[in-house]
Design an enzyme around this catalytic site. Structure first.
Site, short mmCIF file in Angstrom:
data_model
loop_
_atom_site.label_atom_id
_atom_site.label_comp_id
_atom_site.label_asym_id
_atom_site.label_seq_id
_atom_site.Cartn_x
_atom_site.Cartn_y
_atom_site.Cartn_z
CG ASP A 8 -1.85 1.23 1.24
OD1 ASP A 8 -2.52 1.48 0.22
OD2 ASP A 8 -1.91 1.95 2.25
CB SER A 9 0.17 4.77 -0.81
OG SER A 9 -0.99 4.87 -0.02
CB CYS A 71 -3.05 0.60 -2.60
SG CYS A 71 -3.08 2.35 -3.00
CD GLU A 156 -0.65 7.46 5.45
OE1 GLU A 156 0.53 7.73 5.69
OE2 GLU A 156 -1.02 6.30 5.19
CB CYS A 190 -9.79 4.61 0.18
SG CYS A 190 -8.17 5.13 0.80
CG HIS A 192 -5.40 5.16 4.20
ND1 HIS A 192 -4.82 4.57 3.11
CD2 HIS A 192 -4.39 5.72 4.91
CE1 HIS A 192 -3.51 4.78 3.14
NE2 HIS A 192 -3.23 5.47 4.23
N1 DGL Z 1 -5.02 3.32 0.70
C1 DGL Z 1 -5.01 3.71 -0.65
C2 DGL Z 1 -6.26 3.33 -1.39
O1 DGL Z 1 -6.85 2.31 -1.09
C3 DGL Z 1 -4.59 5.08 -1.06
C4 DGL Z 1 -4.23 6.11 -0.18
C5 DGL Z 1 -3.41 7.19 -0.80
O2 DGL Z 1 -2.21 7.00 -0.83
O3 DGL Z 1 -3.98 8.20 -1.21
O4 DGL Z 1 -6.65 3.99 -2.31
#
Ligand code: DGL
Length: 272
Positions: A8-9, A71, A156, A190, A192
């Site tokens: 993931d990012s 991600c 984050e 997402c 997150h």
């Molecule tokens: N967690 C990531 C997603 O599912 C992206 C978050 C990001 O880096 O903007 O899209």
């Protein structure tokens, strides 16, 4: 033999890894969070592709026969190019999978009204990937999308539970619900966003389902491994998880617990 790579990012993929470990605890997992370059959500196709490819190459060098892009942004903007252009020359027997496809295969089953809403990063929304994929499996479904560019930075930076988050949560929920009056299901597209679940709930009518992807992806991986015994037998099974971040390990270890559910110790890797 090698571990399942999970990428993931930043921290979001840990919400997916948590469910993978719950459902498939025997396998080894190697997690890579590109925290130094997160968020990816508002970056161009070229940049998300370049960063994601670099991370995939690193996981392949670490002997992962199977990699999950945990991600949505990377799954929407980089996965297809990696699968179609890069993988054959990098490692023809390895596989890279994303989180978008397994989600679109089942999402229509959660709705009784036939209208759903998708909350995601700007990159995922602009890619149009959810609309295209859902059309294949649920052509009758009404799908509304809303980009929430502030949500990942809030998460984050550990600001997602504070009062300051309320404004941005309510704004995007209201925008989304206004698009279709019949929406009865919201997808957190997402990785997150599961950390925002309680906040999102506060601004949603009780009748609306909130769906996150962890269990869906874990279920889909289990089925995939059942259908691909050659891949299943190339995965090591010591029940171990290892964690790497491209940024500070101290920060990663401190924040990761709220995503993964238990304490972890990470190592640093420099990809630049
Ligand atoms: N967690 C990531 C997603 O599912 C992206 C978050 C990001 O880096 O903007 O899209």
């Amino acid at each position: 033999m090698g571990p399942i790579g999970v990428f993931d990012s930043g921290y979001g993929g840990l919400t997916i890894l948590r469910e993978l470990v719950n459902k498939l605890p025997a396998y080894d997992y190697l997690y890579l969070g590109d925290n130094a370059r997160a968020p990816y959500g508002n970056r161009s196709f070229e940049t998300v592709y370049r960063y994601t490819l670099q991370c995939v190459k690193w996981l392949l060098e670490k002997d992962c026969p199977l990699i999950i892009l945990a991600c949505n942004t990377a799954s929407a903007k980089a996965l297809r190019s990696i699968q179609q252009q890069d993988l054959a020359s990098l490692n023809p027997t390895a596989r890279v999978l994303g989180v978008l496809r397994p989600t679109t295969e089942v999402i229509g089953n959660y709705s009784t009204t036939g209208s759903i809403g998708i909350l995601a990063t700007s990159g995922t929304v602009q890619s149009g990937s959810y609309l295209l994929e859902i059309e294949k499996f649920f052509p009758e479904l009404n799908v509304a999308q809303e980009a929430c560019p502030m949500w990942v930075p809030l998460v984050e930076n550990g600001e997602h539970l504070g009062d300051g988050a309320d404004y941005f949560i309510k704004k995007h929920i209201d925008n989304l619900l206004q698009q279709h009056t019949q929406i009865d299901t919201l997808l957190l597209a997402c990785t997150h966003y599961p950390l925002l679940k309680d906040k999102i709930r506060q601004f949603l009518p009780d009748s609306v389902n909130l769906v996150s992807q962890g269990e869906i992806v874990a279920e889909s991986l289990q089925e995939y491994l059942g259908r691909h015994p050659e891949m299943e037998s190339s995965l090591s099974k010591n029940g171990k998880q290892r964690f790497y971040t491209t940024d500070s390990t101290q920060d990663f270890d401190a924040k990761a617990v709220s995503f993964f559910g238990s304490a972890i110790t990470s190592k640093h890797v420099d990809l630049q």
